[in-house]
Scaffold this active site. Structure first.
Site, PDB file in Angstrom:
ATOM      1  N   CYS A  69       2.936   0.266  -2.396  1.00 43.32           N
ATOM      2  CA  CYS A  69       1.804   0.919  -1.727  1.00 43.32           C
ATOM      3  C   CYS A  69       1.857   0.693  -0.213  1.00 43.32           C
ATOM      4  O   CYS A  69       1.673  -0.428   0.264  1.00 43.32           O
ATOM      5  CB  CYS A  69       0.507   0.365  -2.313  1.00 43.32           C
ATOM      6  SG  CYS A  69      -0.991   0.857  -1.435  1.00 43.32           S
ATOM      7  N   CYS A  72      -1.323  -0.692   1.377  1.00 46.58           N
ATOM      8  CA  CYS A  72      -1.488  -2.109   0.987  1.00 46.58           C
ATOM      9  C   CYS A  72      -0.673  -3.008   1.910  1.00 46.58           C
ATOM     10  O   CYS A  72      -1.165  -4.036   2.396  1.00 46.58           O
ATOM     11  CB  CYS A  72      -1.038  -2.341  -0.454  1.00 46.58           C
ATOM     12  SG  CYS A  72      -1.987  -1.446  -1.694  1.00 46.58           S
TER      13      CYS A  72
END
Length: 148
Positions: A69, A72
């Site tokens: 991600c 993230c």
């Protein structure tokens, strides 16, 4: 003598009792010697997180994330900065949703990054999406009074 606070070691899963007035002096786990309130983000297993949520006397904010991600990974340094700022009154942890799929089911996670703040054994609030450190700090302070 101040009241003792219960904290789960995020390295070895051991319960520890720490005097409240000693939080800022770097208390360590009685079993493995890891620091309990070091102002760092700990990458922990879902099982450890659940134990900490149920037992800890300090608020815990968890970043649910995955290595693939991009947002993230982009938010990780901001989350770490917020951890330094709010230590020793709040503990910070990360749970990898790919390695811990039970977490996504248990907390109905639909997208990451997702921050969930826990206090006194229950979920207090959620914050979705990548955020700067100041937003994370404000989010925690809004929901947990003793962090001011």
């Amino acid at each position: 003598m101040s009241a003792g606070l219960k904290l789960i070691c995020h390295d070895c899963d051991t319960a520890n009792r720490v005097p409240a007035d000693k939080l800022g002096s770097g208390p360590k786990c009685g079993t493995c010697g890891a620091k309990l309130t070091d102002g760092k983000v700990h990458d922990i297993a879902f099982k450890t997180m659940e134990k900490s949520v149920k037992s800890d006397d300090l608020p815990l904010i968890v970043d649910f994330w995955a290595a693939w991600c991009g947002p993230c990974r982009m938010m990780a340094p901001q989350f770490a900065q917020a951890a330094k700022t709010l230590a020793p009154h709040v503990r910070f942890a990360k749970v990898d949703t790919q390695s811990n799929p039970d977490a996504t089911v248990r907390y109905n996670i639909r997208g990451i990054p997702l921050l969930i703040l826990f206090d006194k054994g229950r979920e207090v609030a959620r914050l979705t999406g990548a955020r700067p450190a100041v937003d994370i700090e404000a989010f925690v302070r809004t929901h947990v009074a003793q962090t001011a």
